[in-house]
Design a protein around this motif. Structure first.
Motif, PDB file in Angstrom:
ATOM      1  N   GLN A  62      49.677  40.161 -19.107  1.00  0.00           N
ATOM      2  CA  GLN A  62      49.664  41.538 -18.623  1.00  0.00           C
ATOM      3  C   GLN A  62      50.580  42.430 -19.455  1.00  0.00           C
ATOM      4  O   GLN A  62      50.235  43.568 -19.799  1.00  0.00           O
TER       5      GLN A  62
ATOM      6  N   LYS B  98      49.059  43.545 -22.701  1.00  0.00           N
ATOM      7  CA  LYS B  98      48.163  44.700 -22.595  1.00  0.00           C
ATOM      8  C   LYS B  98      48.951  45.999 -22.658  1.00  0.00           C
ATOM      9  O   LYS B  98      48.537  46.961 -23.306  1.00  0.00           O
ATOM     10  N   VAL B  99      50.087  46.032 -21.967  1.00  0.00           N
ATOM     11  CA  VAL B  99      50.956  47.214 -22.044  1.00  0.00           C
ATOM     12  C   VAL B  99      51.427  47.411 -23.477  1.00  0.00           C
ATOM     13  O   VAL B  99      51.407  48.529 -24.016  1.00  0.00           O
TER      14      VAL B  99
ATOM     15  N   LEU C  29      47.714  45.910 -11.295  1.00  0.00           N
ATOM     16  CA  LEU C  29      47.214  44.895 -12.223  1.00  0.00           C
ATOM     17  C   LEU C  29      45.696  44.912 -12.309  1.00  0.00           C
ATOM     18  O   LEU C  29      45.119  44.640 -13.372  1.00  0.00           O
TER      19      LEU C  29
ATOM     20  N   LEU D 180      45.022  47.753 -14.620  1.00  0.00           N
ATOM     21  CA  LEU D 180      45.322  47.324 -15.986  1.00  0.00           C
ATOM     22  C   LEU D 180      44.207  46.445 -16.534  1.00  0.00           C
ATOM     23  O   LEU D 180      43.793  46.585 -17.694  1.00  0.00           O
ATOM     24  N   ASP D 181      43.700  45.555 -15.708  1.00  0.00           N
ATOM     25  CA  ASP D 181      42.618  44.670 -16.138  1.00  0.00           C
ATOM     26  C   ASP D 181      41.322  45.448 -16.382  1.00  0.00           C
ATOM     27  O   ASP D 181      40.568  45.143 -17.307  1.00  0.00           O
TER      28      ASP D 181
ATOM     29  N   SER E  31      44.875  49.504 -19.730  1.00  0.00           N
ATOM     30  CA  SER E  31      46.075  50.340 -19.675  1.00  0.00           C
ATOM     31  C   SER E  31      46.102  50.974 -18.292  1.00  0.00           C
ATOM     32  O   SER E  31      45.156  50.818 -17.512  1.00  0.00           O
ATOM     33  N   ILE E  32      47.170  51.702 -17.999  1.00  0.00           N
ATOM     34  CA  ILE E  32      47.296  52.378 -16.717  1.00  0.00           C
ATOM     35  C   ILE E  32      47.077  53.875 -16.918  1.00  0.00           C
ATOM     36  O   ILE E  32      47.822  54.520 -17.659  1.00  0.00           O
TER      37      ILE E  32
ATOM     38  N   PRO F 232      44.791  57.398 -19.949  1.00  0.00           N
ATOM     39  CA  PRO F 232      45.893  56.441 -20.065  1.00  0.00           C
ATOM     40  C   PRO F 232      47.205  57.188 -20.307  1.00  0.00           C
ATOM     41  O   PRO F 232      47.244  58.151 -21.066  1.00  0.00           O
TER      42      PRO F 232
ATOM     43  N   ASN G 149      52.360  53.300 -18.083  1.00  0.00           N
ATOM     44  CA  ASN G 149      52.336  51.973 -18.694  1.00  0.00           C
ATOM     45  C   ASN G 149      53.740  51.432 -18.907  1.00  0.00           C
ATOM     46  O   ASN G 149      54.008  50.255 -18.651  1.00  0.00           O
TER      47      ASN G 149
END
Length: 560
Positions: A98, A101-102, A464, A467-468, A472-473, A510, A515
């Motif tokens: 995780q 990814k950030v 999460l 994010l998945d 990104s957030i 994003p 993030n």
């Protein structure tokens, strides 16, 4: 009120030297995390403190049964929870994926390129789509502002949080690129009339310094320039500059490079010189020259408090702490929470800003340790962690748009303020950190009417899943554009993003700050339901001690 604001340092001095049997005053007792405020000083000395209560890497206190200092392991006198709470945590494989990814999002974000070795990150990534409602849903591709101004913003605050995350993550050179961009904006080669601070102001570097505006573009801008096409927002914001100082200080501690520490000290010195108030509320005004503003912000003073704490400036700490604590219940409409701040009709105005209650003031006060009274912490969290239907900030959004035939589904998060609509994920991630820290200190049942453990898990799992889904957030998962937001119809399928309730909104892009805060939250609590680790708290005193300041200032731009 001021008598109740004695610092933990005062209490520790009593512990070290007093033989009295009098009970501890409530504030001193609470500051040390004691569960029984009728304990005498001698009894408290004999009890077994914990690093959860005492904090990490403060000074050695003679007579204490165990320590939480940076040297305690070497001396064999650490408190039992020192390693669990104060040291870097092992990252389990699923959390590492995780975090990667950030990392990838931050690495791929567009960066200013006019500096040779650095540059700020663009605040928002490319649009994630606003839905299928025609003119009310179309979002500009590159960033929210691109449709009108043909430029994107590079915000100072977002970059400061990203630099702290990258530092804590061990990505030192990536963090350095951001910090060197800050240094470019801080240090002009020559004095600039009306906006520079210098040696006469007591700056440790002895250099000319111009505090940083709020937001820039990807094009070149010189220090001390707060207007023009390459400046998105030239307001010199006290909180933003304090965040820059936090990022510089955290980096200096991690790397041992004292030049960055001197820059952090310069920033705090300039803020003290240019924004302080001497009335009963103390604290610091929100904005400095060339566009000063007279109001004081609770959040900004939390930021200054944390920077002063890390740098060991007790005067600035206490000034900021007094203001934040005075803001509890200052807004009579919301007496159980920290008000947003004061009005600004006159310099250092003392009247209440009659507006919404912001999420950051409630949760960041806890993260920074600026309010150690348990009753106030409980009150602010209980008020915030009510559902939106009951006037609280907890809300549930549904991801109706998704990406590539995937959706995050129904997700749990927090509004930007109690007047807002929809979850804003930067505030949600930072609130999750504060909630986890509170739970570890006081237990799962400390809040009435709030299933704290379930809410923390629900927020974590929601973020999460987002994010998945997106890699990104985003700032918001709610669709709609500016035209939809202006309609102020929150029940619409695509209402125009997550409305702050105080004059702007966040769309489906994003978001660097969201993030970076999630990354910090995952470092803070790598395992769901597991222990929290203070080293990842951006407001905490760094794990490593600050370096000794050297004469060399090689990280600063050259003088002309």
């Amino acid at each position: 009120m001021r008598k109740r604001m004695a610092s933990a340092a005062f209490c520790l001095a009593l512990l070290a030297g007093s033989k009295a049997e009098a009970p501890l005053p409530s504030d001193e007792c609470e500051a040390l995390g004691s569960l029984n405020c009728s304990l005498s000083l001698r009894q408290l000395r004999a009890s077994a403190p914990s690093c959860v209560a005492l904090g990490c890497h403060g000074s050695y206190v003679r007579g204490r049964s165990c320590q939480c200092t940076a040297q305690c392991d070497r001396h064999g006198n650490c408190c039992p929870d020192y390693k669990q709470y104060c040291l870097m945590a092992d990252i389990p494989p699923e959390t590492e994926l995780q975090l990667q990814k950030v990392d990838a999002f931050l690495e791929e974000q567009p960066r200013q390129s006019f500096l040779r070795h650095g540059g700020l990150l663009q605040t928002f990534g490319s649009s994630l789509g606003g839905g299928n409602c025609g003119d009310l849903c179309t979002l500009p591709e590159h960033c929210p502002e691109f449709g009108s101004s043909k430029r994107c913003r590079f915000d100072v605050y977002d970059n400061a949080v990203a630099a702290i995350y990258l530092t804590k993550r061990g990505k030192i050179e990536s963090a350095r690129k951001i910090l060197d961009a800050f240094l470019h904006l801080l240090y002009p080669p020559l004095k600039i009339p009306h906006v520079t601070f210098g040696r006469r102001d007591g700056l440790p570097s002895g250099r000319w310094l111009t505090l940083i505006g709020s937001s820039y573009t990807d094009s070149e801008v010189k220090p001390g320039i707060y207007w023009g096409k390459n400046v998105v927002d030239g307001g010199v914001d006290t909180g933003n500059n304090a965040w820059v100082g936090l990022a510089l200080a955290q980096f200096a501690a991690e790397t041992g490079e004292s030049c960055y520490l001197v820059a952090a000290q310069d920033i705090l010195t300039a803020l003290k010189k240019g924004a302080d108030c001497d009335d009963k509320l103390l604290g610091y005004m929100a904005k400095l020259r060339p566009y000063p503003a007279n109001y004081r912000s609770t959040e900004h003073n939390i930021d200054v408090f944390a920077l002063a704490k890390i740098l060991g400036d007790e005067d600035a700490m206490n000034r900021a702490r007094v203001f934040v604590q005075e803001m509890f219940g200052h807004n009579e409409r919301y007496p159980k929470s920290f008000a947003m701040g004061t009005d600004g009709a006159v310099p250092c105005d003392t009247s209440t800003m009659k507006t919404a209650i912001p999420a950051d003031a409630q949760f960041w006060a806890l993260l920074a340790g600026v309010e150690n009274t348990k009753e106030r912490q409980v009150s602010a969290l209980e008020d915030s962690l009510q559902s939106v239907e009951d006037g609280g900030m907890l809300t549930t959004d549904e991801d109706l748009i998704g990406r590539a035939n995937r959706s995050a589904g129904r997700v749990r998060g927090l509004r930007f303020t109690n007047w807002g609509n929809g979850a804003q994920w930067e505030n949600t991630a930072s609130a999750m950190m504060a909630m986890s820290m509170f739970q570890q200190k006081y237990g799962v049942d400390a809040l009435q009417g709030v299933e704290l453990e379930d809410e923390i898990k629900g927020i974590r799992r929601s973020m999460l899943r987002i994010l998945d889904t997106y890699g990104s957030i985003p700032a918001s998962i709610l669709g709609g554009n500016k035209q939809a937001w202006k309609k102020n119809e929150h029940a619409r399928e695509f209402p125009g993003g997550s409305d702050t309730g105080i004059g702007w909104t966040y769309y489906r892009y994003p978001h660097v700050a969201a993030n970076a805060w999630l990354g910090l939250a995952l470092l803070h609590q790598p395992v769901e339901g597991g222990p929290v680790h203070q080293h990842a708290n951006p407001y905490a005193v760094p794990l490593k001690p600050l370096p000794q300041v050297e004469k060399s200032l090689k990280c600063l731009p050259r003088k002309r």
